[in-house]
Design a protein around this motif. Structure first.
Motif, short mmCIF file in Angstrom:
data_model
loop_
_atom_site.label_atom_id
_atom_site.label_comp_id
_atom_site.label_asym_id
_atom_site.label_seq_id
_atom_site.Cartn_x
_atom_site.Cartn_y
_atom_site.Cartn_z
N PRO A 54 -12.55 12.99 -11.37
CA PRO A 54 -13.26 13.13 -10.10
C PRO A 54 -14.43 14.10 -10.24
O PRO A 54 -14.29 15.15 -10.86
N THR A 55 -15.57 13.72 -9.68
CA THR A 55 -16.72 14.62 -9.74
C THR A 55 -16.71 15.49 -8.49
O THR A 55 -16.51 14.98 -7.40
N THR A 56 -16.92 16.78 -8.67
CA THR A 56 -16.95 17.63 -7.48
C THR A 56 -18.31 17.45 -6.81
O THR A 56 -19.34 17.62 -7.44
N THR A 57 -18.27 17.10 -5.53
CA THR A 57 -19.53 16.89 -4.83
C THR A 57 -19.81 18.10 -3.97
O THR A 57 -18.91 18.66 -3.36
N SER A 58 -21.05 18.48 -3.94
CA SER A 58 -21.38 19.58 -3.05
C SER A 58 -21.91 18.97 -1.75
O SER A 58 -22.40 17.85 -1.72
N ILE A 59 -21.80 19.73 -0.70
CA ILE A 59 -22.13 19.22 0.62
C ILE A 59 -23.61 18.88 0.74
O ILE A 59 -23.99 17.96 1.47
N SER A 60 -24.47 19.57 -0.01
CA SER A 60 -25.91 19.30 0.09
C SER A 60 -26.24 17.90 -0.38
O SER A 60 -27.19 17.28 0.10
N ASP A 61 -25.44 17.36 -1.35
CA ASP A 61 -25.72 16.01 -1.83
C ASP A 61 -25.48 14.98 -0.74
O ASP A 61 -26.12 13.93 -0.70
N MET A 62 -24.52 15.30 0.13
CA MET A 62 -24.16 14.32 1.15
C MET A 62 -25.17 14.30 2.28
O MET A 62 -25.19 13.40 3.11
N LEU A 63 -26.01 15.34 2.35
CA LEU A 63 -26.80 15.53 3.55
C LEU A 63 -27.82 14.44 3.77
O LEU A 63 -27.95 13.92 4.89
N GLU A 64 -28.54 14.07 2.69
CA GLU A 64 -29.66 13.15 2.90
C GLU A 64 -29.19 11.80 3.45
O GLU A 64 -29.73 11.32 4.45
N SER A 65 -28.17 11.22 2.80
CA SER A 65 -27.71 9.92 3.30
C SER A 65 -27.10 10.06 4.68
O SER A 65 -27.16 9.15 5.49
N ILE A 90 -15.31 6.25 -4.61
CA ILE A 90 -15.39 6.73 -6.00
C ILE A 90 -16.70 6.29 -6.63
O ILE A 90 -17.37 7.07 -7.33
N THR A 91 -17.10 5.01 -6.39
CA THR A 91 -18.36 4.53 -6.98
C THR A 91 -19.53 5.36 -6.48
O THR A 91 -20.40 5.74 -7.26
#
Lengths: 189, 457
Positions: free
Chosen positions: B162-173, B122-123
């Protein structure tokens, strides 16, 4: 169920797949006797109930010794009532002093198919606190309509499943959610 | 209170406490007449309650041992994921709040372990640096369904939005989990992370546009995109490299690798098929076949001209599907601006569907009606979908890119015709007889049961 006609001339087929109802027999039931003398029954002593299946309205009933019975599997409210009454007659014939009372439809599950795909992330963003979408937990976005006490699960393929306390609420829920879905069918480019 | 001593018979019995134990002693002979109970029991307590073991009487409360362990686990997770110190502090404070919340204070230890992971999750999401639940599940070695349950309970209990996350945000990490920098692997396989991230981001966007992402677990898609991107950056040398070899070369850490490789293979093939559909529109190939196994060498060009190729492919598909309406659409499209949405089913589609239901006239009438409507709409800068002339064709057939499960959709079941039931009909005796065993049948049933039991013994 017949197609629901709306003001902007859209015909959607809402198919009711399950109606759950409860009723009471107001008398104690001996589960072993039912298990012995009933034809389509499964006795589950570890749980303390008997499962009885009817053929004509296709219904499965869970019968407890206290006299409370839950019926599932009907495809309309009237069918649920008929099945429940048939079940009560059956128990009467077996020899219990059954009184058919407190019949209530508790849950209705219906599916509906939209003729377009839906962008779930956009749908969730537009309806932020009410809609929730976690692709890693469940592939559908879930939307709770508080005043109708209905939950709609929206899939990206355009199929939606609606659960509500009765058939009318389910129909209203579909009408309510249709415009919200329509604005989220953004397409490519 | 005893009145006489059993030893000497004197009535001179006094109360003489030994420390905290009540005792009655005879003054004359000194013998102990009786004594009170030493320990605290139900009979002695004023409120008649024993003190349970879990309520301690410590003056200074020490933090619960499991809380301390849990906090240590949260800090370790943050360090493994290389989170900043304020994110670590945020996760730690969230965990403390959650641990002491009534929803979570009495749950089993396994759930408390998972709770730590969910707090980190969540953080990360709140600070716009999301990680997948698959990562948490592999780091904690926990069931993803349990993580999902605890996550939803946590959001409800602490009222977190809850914040909706898009898959592109997860990509870099995510890409940093691949060890492919020039120093670590041979030159053929090395790739600077920046280029990998760029290429993968474009592929992820393409996948999202063509319905490969919605509703699915993000981790397999991310892995598939990174693999295809890596192959396409040096296609000649890397095309022969399988997915397993790629995972070995990049020394993939557990949290980055997807649980099931077959899902990743499915996503890779879906992605390659999409790339083939676009690759076929490349004008300089002049009709050459584009195969999924060799599309890696064309990925560079496809991604550069993504938008144009997409439009071309969609128009091509429409024209193939509607040969008799091709004149109408071709002439109208010539006047259009490049930005159109040809794949938009909307009002005209639905009204014409209703018209079909109403009228029983032949095919021709419908074609005229729909072509008329699409001509009208073409003027409004929106090229509408041409409706199939007649028949109950599934709407999915009109789209080139669809959520895959629509294509494989089962035909709707045609059950027994709906009975018009009122619920109050008469129930005949004969119907009910069918559900009850006759006495003869009951006897036979019991006999068989007895026999089976004897056979067992």
């Amino acid at each position: 169920m017949e197609p629901v006609e709306q003001s902007n001339d859209v015909a959607l087929d809402i198919i009711i797949t399950n109606v759950v109802s409860v009723f009471r027999t107001r008398c104690h039931l001996n589960l072993r006797t039912i298990g012995l003398e009933g034809n389509n029954v499964i006795y589950k002593p570890e749980v303390g109930k008997v499962l009885m299946k009817l053929r004509k309205p296709r219904i499965t009933a869970s019968i407890w010794s206290s006299g409370k019975i839950i019926c599932t599997g009907a495809t309309s409210e009237d069918e649920a009532k008929l099945g429940a009454r048939r079940l009560a007659r059956c128990l009467q014939k077996i020899g219990f002093k059954v009184r058919f009372s407190d019949f209530k439809v508790v849950n209705v599950l219906a599916v509906c198919s939209m003729p377009f795909q839906i962008r779930l992330i956009e749908f969730t963003k537009n309806n932020r606190p009410i809609a929730s979408y976690e692709p890693e937990i469940h592939p559908a976005a879930s939307y709770r309509i508080k005043n109708l006490r209905a939950t709609v699960q929206v899939f990206s393929t355009g199929n939606i499943t609606v659960t509500g306390p009765n058939v009318q609420n389910v129909a209203l829920a579909v009408e309510y959610i249709y415009p919200l879905l329509l604005e989220c069918q953004k397409t490519l480019v | 209170m005893p009145s006489s001593c059993p030893e000497c018979g004197s009535s001179n019995v006094v109360e003489d406490d030994l420390y905290s134990q009540k005792q009655w002693v005879c003054e004359d002979c000194g013998s102990l007449v009786s004594e009170g109970v030493f320990t605290t029991t139900l009979s002695d307590e004023q409120q008649s309650r024993t003190i349970p073991y879990y309520i301690s009487t410590e003056v200074t409360k020490r933090p619960c041992a499991n809380l301390v362990k849990g906090l240590g686990r949260v800090r370790a997770l943050c360090r493994i994921l290389r989170l900043s110190s304020d994110m670590e502090m945020g996760a730690v404070s969230l965990f403390e709040r959650a641990y002491n919340h009534p929803t979570f204070i009495h749950v089993r230890l396994l759930k408390k372990e998972v709770l730590g992971g969910c707090c980190v999750l969540i953080t990360c999401r709140q600070k716009n640096c999301p990680i997948t639940m698959g990562t948490i599940s592999s780091l904690l070695d926990a069931d993803s369904a349990l993580i999902g349950m605890v996550y939803q309970d946590l959001i409800k209990a602490l009222s977190i939005e809850p914040t909706t996350t898009s898959i592109s945000d997860m990509l870099e990490s995510y890409c940093y989990g691949y060890k492919l920098s020039p120093g670590e692997v041979s030159e053929v396989f090395a790739e600077p992370t920046r280029r990998l991230v760029e290429r993968s981001a474009a592929l992820v966007e393409l996948a999202a546009d063509t319905w490969l992402v919605t509703g699915r677990h993000p981790l397999p898609i991310l892995m598939a995109c990174v693999y295809v991107a890596w192959q396409s950056l040096k296609p000649m040398d890397r095309m022969k490299c399988t997915l397993n070899k790629f995972c070995q070369i990049s020394r993939l850490s557990k949290e980055v690798c997807a649980e099931r490789k077959d899902t990743v293979q499915k996503r890779i093939s879906e992605l390659r098929h999409v790339l083939c559909k676009l690759g076929r529109e490349l004008p300089w190939l002049r009709g050459d076949t584009v195969e999924p196994s060799t599309v890696a060498r064309l990925v560079d060009d496809i991604l550069k001209h993504r938008q144009t190729l997409m439009l071309k492919a969609l128009r091509h598909y429409e024209q193939e599907a509607e040969p008799d309406l091709s004149d109408c659409t071709a002439t109208d499209e010539a006047d259009q601006l490049p930005i159109t949405d040809p794949a938009a089913p909307s009002q005209p589609l639905l009204t014409s569907k209703l018209d079909q239901k109403d009228q029983l006239s032949g095919k021709d009438m419908d074609i005229l009606k729909t072509s008329g409507q699409s001509e009208l709409k073409c003027g409004d800068k929106a090229v509408e979908e041409s409706v199939p002339p007649a028949g109950q064709e599934h709407w999915g057939k009109r789209h080139l890119f669809l959520p895959p499960s629509v294509r494989t959709e089962k035909r709707p079941r045609v059950d027994a015709p709906e009975l018009t039931v009122t619920g109050y009909e008469e129930i005949s005796d004969s119907e009910i007889e069918a559900y009850i065993r006759s006495p003869e049948e009951v006897r036979r049933y019991l006999a068989v049961k007895r026999k089976l039991k004897d056979d067992e013994d």
